[in-house]
Design an enzyme around this catalytic site. Structure first.
Site, PDB file in Angstrom:
ATOM      1  CB  SER A   1       0.824   5.354  10.057  1.00  0.00           C
ATOM      2  OG  SER A   1       2.193   5.210  10.376  1.00  0.00           O
TER       3      SER A   1
ATOM      4  CG  HIS B   1      -3.246   5.648   7.900  1.00  0.00           C
ATOM      5  ND1 HIS B   1      -3.882   4.821   8.800  1.00  0.00           N
ATOM      6  CD2 HIS B   1      -1.961   5.223   7.860  1.00  0.00           C
ATOM      7  CE1 HIS B   1      -3.010   3.964   9.305  1.00  0.00           C
ATOM      8  NE2 HIS B   1      -1.831   4.180   8.746  1.00  0.00           N
TER       9      HIS B   1
ATOM     10  CE  LYS C   1      -3.229   0.371   8.118  1.00  0.00           C
ATOM     11  NZ  LYS C   1      -1.877   0.625   7.669  1.00  0.00           N
TER      12      LYS C   1
HETATM   13  C1  PLP Z   1      -0.672  -0.217   7.616  1.00  0.00           C
HETATM   14  C2  PLP Z   1       0.303   0.479   6.761  1.00  0.00           C
HETATM   15  C3  PLP Z   1       1.026  -0.201   5.789  1.00  0.00           C
HETATM   16  C4  PLP Z   1       0.983  -1.695   5.651  1.00  0.00           C
HETATM   17  O1  PLP Z   1      -0.189  -2.128   5.066  1.00  0.00           O
HETATM   18  P1  PLP Z   1      -0.656  -3.633   5.326  1.00  0.00           P
HETATM   19  O2  PLP Z   1      -1.624  -3.909   4.258  1.00  0.00           O
HETATM   20  O3  PLP Z   1      -1.227  -3.643   6.696  1.00  0.00           O
HETATM   21  O4  PLP Z   1       0.589  -4.470   5.228  1.00  0.00           O
HETATM   22  C5  PLP Z   1       1.851   0.520   4.951  1.00  0.00           C
HETATM   23  N1  PLP Z   1       1.968   1.854   5.093  1.00  0.00           N
HETATM   24  C6  PLP Z   1       1.307   2.543   6.047  1.00  0.00           C
HETATM   25  C7  PLP Z   1       1.493   4.017   6.146  1.00  0.00           C
HETATM   26  C8  PLP Z   1       0.471   1.872   6.927  1.00  0.00           C
HETATM   27  O5  PLP Z   1      -0.146   2.526   7.888  1.00  0.00           O
END
Ligand code: PLP
Length: 392
Positions: free
Chosen positions: A182, A210, A242
């Site tokens: 991330s 992602h 995302k």
């Molecule tokens: C954003 C993210 C999460 C968390 O997801 P949310 O739905 O925002 O709680 C988990 N793992 C990774 C790699 C992320 O980038």
């Protein structure tokens, strides 16, 4: 002398300020998109994870509005009590079909999904192996589980192999990684990880926050990109906040995995289901994903254009082919200063500092979207040239 609550907390806050790690929230006054209004000023933003530009898509908005008109706003209860609507159910079926898995299960957030999965699968006497650059939610899930917790060097299969060999024959073994890291944007070598898992009688889990929506011919994510079956990659987690532009998360895998999570994953059991209208918006996002392929190709073109421009300027780019394009800066204070200078030029880019990333690797985390125009990317490059200059 005992300190008061206020004194004691203030000391830690002061320390954060002194180390340039104090975090502040900006007040957004517009919808998500390349152009946003923040604290009364207009900016071009390069820090959202809305990679396909779906968060403000008319079809998602309409789907949410009409589902809310019919089903109301709140889901009222957890999935196991009375909160599991036909919108949720259909979304799970569509996610399973898209990822080529037997079943899928919704979670309210990705953070909760990671805590829930790892803690349902592992306990005392088991082993978890995590890449050292994994997202905080995977790390927290592993620490909370009570399993023996080990971090291996980033994307280092040999280090993982050594640790697996040394771990003995007792207990379950789970290898958990970010499929797309991330804060770095690089991919985990999932096929090699799957092979090592198989050889060592361990299970592989990938967090595709992602990659889902972006990678693979149909946007099904990293598993599709690498052609990994449910057997090779048995625990596939993805998020919906995302690239899908909505909110929520899911796990996809076998019948037995999903039933296990329904029975034992506490962050699934003891929380209110996502609002049904959010599930409906997610379904509309899946429709757009299937019908508007051009968003994925536009994102790839934007990534290419940015990388070529940044290379011409000699900027210290990390080696990432995804929408996450970090510029490594090093010192926390420099990352913060660059981010502030860019904001002065009307460009929002976030400075990512420890403890989110390792010490000495503060960076500007630039994220690109299919919604950015070529001109907007050129504006970013111009501002970077002025504010950051030639790196190294
Ligand atoms: C954003 C993210 C999460 C968390 O997801 P949310 O739905 O925002 O709680 C988990 N793992 C990774 C790699 C992320 O980038």
């Amino acid at each position: 002398m005992p300190h008061s609550l206020e004194q004691s907390l203030q000391a830690a806050l002061d320390e954060r300020t002194a180390t340039h790690r104090y975090r502040v929230r900006r007040l957004l006054e517009s919808a998500q998109g390349p152009a946003v209004r923040v604290d009364g000023r207009d900016y071009l933003q390069f820090c959202s994870n809305d990679y396909l530009g779906l968060a403000n898509h008319p079809r998602l908005i309409a789907a949410m509005q009409s589902a809310a008109a019919e089903y109301g706003v709140g889901s009222g209860a957890s999935h196991l009590v009375s909160g599991h609507s036909h919108w949720h159910h259909e979304l799970e079926e569509r996610l399973a079909a898209l990822t080529g898995r037997s079943r899928a299960l919704l979670f309210s957030t990705g953070y909760m999904a990671n805590l829930g999965i790892i803690n349902a699968l592992l306990g005392k006497g088991d082993h978890i192996f995590e890449d050292r650059l994994n997202h905080a939610s995977l790390l927290d899930g592993g620490l909370l589980s009570g399993a023996r917790f080990q971090r291996f060097a980033h994307n280092d299969i040999a280090d993982l192999q050594r640790r697996l060999e040394k771990s003995g024959d007792e207990g379950r073994r789970l290898i958990a990684v970010d499929a797309v890291f991330s804060m770095d944007g690089d991919l985990a070598p999932l096929p090699e990880l799957a092979a090592v898992a198989k050889q060592n009688n361990a299970w592989l889990m990938a967090d595709d926050a992602h990659g889902f929506g972006v990678l693979g011919a149909h946007g099904a994510g990293s598993a599709e990109h690498f052609g990994l079956s449910q057997e090779e990659l048995p625990v596939l987690m993805g998020t919906l906040g995302k690239a899908l532009g909505c909110f929520g998360a899911f796990v996809a895998g076998s019948e037995v995995l999903i039933e296990t999570l329904i029975q034992f994953a506490r962050p699934y059991i003891y929380t209110t289901a996502m609002p049904p209208a959010v599930a409906a918006a997610n379904l509309a996002a899946l429709d757009v994903l299937a019908e508007e392929d051009w968003r994925r190709s536009q994102l790839q073109r934007n990534i290419q254009a940015f990388r070529e421009g940044a290379a011409r300027l000699g900027l210290p780019l990390a080696s990432s082919d995804t929408a996450i394009q970090p510029l490594l800066v090093g010192a926390d204070s420099d990352a913060l200063a660059f981010s502030e200078r860019l904001a002065g030029q009307g460009i929002l880019v976030s400075a990512i500092r420890p403890p989110t990333v390792p010490e000495g690797t503060a960076r500007l985390r630039i994220t690109l979207s299919a919604a950015h125009s070529r001109e907007q990317i050129d504006s970013l490059l111009n501002a970077l040239e002025q504010c950051v200059g030639r790196g190294e």
